[in-house]
Design an enzyme around this catalytic site. Structure first.
Site, short mmCIF file in Angstrom:
data_model
loop_
_atom_site.label_atom_id
_atom_site.label_comp_id
_atom_site.label_asym_id
_atom_site.label_seq_id
_atom_site.Cartn_x
_atom_site.Cartn_y
_atom_site.Cartn_z
N LYS A 1 0.83 -1.20 0.00
CA LYS A 1 0.00 0.00 0.00
C LYS A 1 0.87 1.25 0.00
O LYS A 1 2.05 1.21 0.30
CB LYS A 1 -0.91 0.01 1.24
CG LYS A 1 -1.89 -1.16 1.28
CD LYS A 1 -2.97 -1.03 0.21
CE LYS A 1 -3.94 -2.20 0.24
NZ LYS A 1 -3.40 -3.42 -0.33
N ASP A 2 0.21 2.38 -0.29
CA ASP A 2 0.88 3.68 -0.39
C ASP A 2 1.66 4.03 0.86
O ASP A 2 1.31 3.64 1.96
CB ASP A 2 -0.14 4.80 -0.58
CG ASP A 2 -1.11 4.52 -1.69
OD1 ASP A 2 -1.71 3.44 -1.69
OD2 ASP A 2 -1.25 5.39 -2.55
N LYS A 3 2.67 4.87 0.68
CA LYS A 3 3.32 5.49 1.83
C LYS A 3 2.54 6.72 2.25
O LYS A 3 2.03 6.79 3.37
CB LYS A 3 4.76 5.89 1.50
CG LYS A 3 5.43 6.63 2.66
CD LYS A 3 6.75 7.25 2.26
CE LYS A 3 7.48 7.78 3.49
NZ LYS A 3 6.77 8.88 4.17
#
Length: 643
Positions: free
Chosen positions: A275-277
């Protein structure tokens, strides 16, 4: 390497703990291969690469905020734009409008959709009952009753070699097999190290208890008496599954932090997608034979991470098992009217967006990852090393700048390696390989970089080719299926005839990523693949590489994606520093939901939608705004806005 984000402005949200474990240095990430050899991507994964710029929260002073943003914008002027990676077309004809994406990381919320189709939320921090099982099996009441207190005392002394006799004899008055079995079982269960046998003396039967291995048995008894560190009940699943809530942290960074606290190898954890940072994200994680209590204890000492919804299962998680991701996105400072917003979102809901690979696929610096991938495919290993290690303009950490300068000056891998405080970045791993194997064995040296990181480069090249050819396809034939297009029948690609094209939708059409196990459209755009690869010095008929890892099978990818569960609203607010999303963590803390003012000074678009795996939310947002989503353009927007 994945894309970095516009600089973070004066925000720190998260768990109310005092300290956070230092996270290991970032490694660039790569999406896992799908079964047919193509890249897999799960949601939008936007994080600084190993050579990205570190985001720091700005102070409260406006002057310092402006200075940070301007400096970052100046560094990013060498970055890529959408035009550089083949992202050219839109599907709708509505008028676009401006807005700022991810002004704050809390403006981008990603909730995983499990393989059962359920949106994953963190809403329970309790320990499941099965986690509290008593580790040692308790003796049955009937076992205990067959021994008298005197016999128990004698057996206990025998067990610890405290009596002078080398055995204890127990006469069986009620001579039945069932009774003798109970006595044997009671002794062996309650007195580890003792064995039993039945003896007959003068017509009477005795059960004789003795040490099976003399003094050696005593050591075993003492070891057995100590708590068993790795005890795991047989009726409990081997994997503890839990929901990981994280803020402004990459999935692998989060797992590295958990590994450090639990003293585990990171590969003990499994998950369905990264998942995104720069976001708030919620996803399921599984870990082998770690109790829910140990995991829950980490909630007291970690910032920006929360663990909950624990349960035990017999299986780990696998990449790609999820059904997709649900996104809640805030676009701040929008210029569009309510009518423009409604038109744009209605089009997204009904028609969808072009399924381009997003900007985060191609890195943030002046050397895009696809250039490295092309050099690998051409077997030009000197160019591979040069592209990864040479000095470059743009956003770079100071130690990487010094490392690159040393390499350019001396071509000495050991000297360049000394400039790196952390050797786990791609540059450090490559230099270590060159130091070990020499510059005449670059293929072997390059293999020291983890496999997924290496594959990232060639997948990036595939992605540029796919984006470019899809833009040509839409330019040539628009949004209808035509003769020569490809559709999938099961997992097999089929070329449409003119008659079949009449009854097919553009949503059925796929385009191939180049490889040895795909076919290409038979119309003129399909022939463009060969021309494009030839111009890059590659032969489309020879996609098997000398090194097996770099052989490209190829894959098929839908041209258009239609999001599900699309909803939106325009909100107005007065304080630009407040969060506009009520997160799972805030709900659990009983914090109030954000309150919007109808006469607020600022306008924002809040949109929600769900996407299948391997699609990019930023490309859906691009279709709504008709705005370049590259960090270069978004940073320019941020700079203008903050000034």
């Amino acid at each position: 390497m994945a894309e970095s984000e516009p600089v973070q402005v004066g925000e720190k949200r998260g768990c109310p703990e005092d300290e956070e474990e230092d996270t290991p240095s970032k490694k660039p990430k790569v999406e896992e291969d799908q079964k047919n050899g193509g890249p897999h991507h799960d949601g939008v994964k936007e994080e600084p690469a190993s050579d990205g710029v570190k985001e720091e929260p700005a102070s409260d002073g406006e002057e310092e905020e402006e200075e940070v943003v301007e400096t970052f914008a100046d560094m990013m002027k060498h970055g890529l734009t959408e035009l550089d990676v083949g992202i050219l077309k839109y599907v709708s004809d509505h008028e676009g409008f401006s807005g700022i994406l991810k002004e704050r990381y809390s403006d981008f919320v990603v909730n995983e959709i499990s393989k059962q189709g359920k949106i994953v939320h963190l809403d329970d921090l309790s320990i499941p009952p099965e986690a509290e099982e008593v580790p040692e099996a308790q003796p049955q009441p009937e076992d205990a009753d067959v021994l008298t207190e005197e016999q128990k005392k004698q057996l206990g002394e025998l067990q610890l070699f405290k009596n002078k006799e080398d055995n204890v004899s127990i006469e069986v008055m009620d001579d039945t097999k069932e009774k003798r079995t109970l006595v044997h079982k009671a002794i062996k269960t309650q007195y580890a190290g003792l064995e039993t046998k039945t003896e007959e003396k003068e017509g009477r039967k005795f059960i004789v208890a003795y040490h099976a291995a003399g003094k050696k048995a005593l050591a075993e008894v003492k070891a057995a008496a100590a708590p068993r560190k790795h005890f795991w009940p047989k009726n409990r699943g081997s994997f503890c599954h839990f929901v990981l809530y994280k803020e402004n942290k990459d999935t692998m960074d989060a797992i590295n932090v958990l590994s450090k606290f639990l003293r585990l190898r990171p590969n003990m954890f499994s998950y369905m997608g990264t998942k995104d940072k720069r976001a708030i994200t919620v996803q399921e994680i599984a870990v082998l034979k770690i109790t829910a209590e140990r995991l829950a204890h980490l909630n007291k000492c970690l910032m920006n991470l929360k663990l909950g919804n624990f349960c035990y299962k017999n299986h780990p998680l696998k990449l790609g098992e999820l059904q997709g991701n649900h996104f809640t996105v805030i676009i701040r400072n929008i210029s569009g009217t309510d009518e423009q917003v409604s038109q744009a979102l209605s089009s997204l809901k009904q028609t969808g967006f072009i399924n381009y690979y997003g900007m985060q696929r191609f890195g943030t610096t002046a050397v895009p990852t696809q250039q490295v991938g092309r050099a690998i495919l051409k077997n030009n290993w000197k160019e591979v090393v040069d592209l990864i290690l040479k000095p470059r303009p743009g956003a770079e950490k100071e130690f990487l700048v010094r490392c690159r300068e040393e390499w350019a000056k001396t071509q000495d891998p050991e000297a360049a390696l000394k400039k790196l405080p952390n050797k786990r970045c791609v540059e450090g791993q490559l230099l270590r390989g060159l130091s070990m194997y020499g510059q005449k064995n670059i293929v072997t040296a390059f293999a020291l970089i983890p496999r997924n990181n290496r594959l990232m480069y060639i997948h990036s090249y595939q992605s540029v080719v796919w984006n470019t050819m899809v833009s040509r396809r839409i330019e040539a034939f628009g949004l209808k299926a035509v003769e020569g297009d490809l559709v999938l029948k099961g997992t097999t690609a089929h070329v449409l005839s003119a008659e079949e094209a009449e009854s097919c939708s553009i949503h059925d059409v796929v385009m191939p990523l180049p490889g040895f196990d795909v076919i290409y459209p038979t119309h003129p755009v399909g022939k463009g693949y060969r021309e494009l690869l030839t111009a890059d010095g590659l032969d489309i008929d020879k996609m098997r590489h000398k090194v097996k890892d770099y052989s490209l099978a190829g894959a098929y990818r839908r041209i258009l994606i239609r999001p599900s569960d699309v909803s939106w609203e325009v909100i107005q607010y007065d304080d630009p520093r407040i969060s506009l999303v009520h997160s799972d963590f805030e709900k659990m803390e009983n914090k109030p939901a954000p309150v919007f003012n109808k006469e607020g000074k600022y306008r924002a678009l809040r949109m929600e939608f769900s996407l299948p795996p391997s699609t990019y939310a930023t490309m859906a947002i691009r279709e709504v705004l008709k705005l370049d989503t590259s960090i270069k353009k978004q940073t320019q927007l941020n700079t203008t806005w903050f000034n």
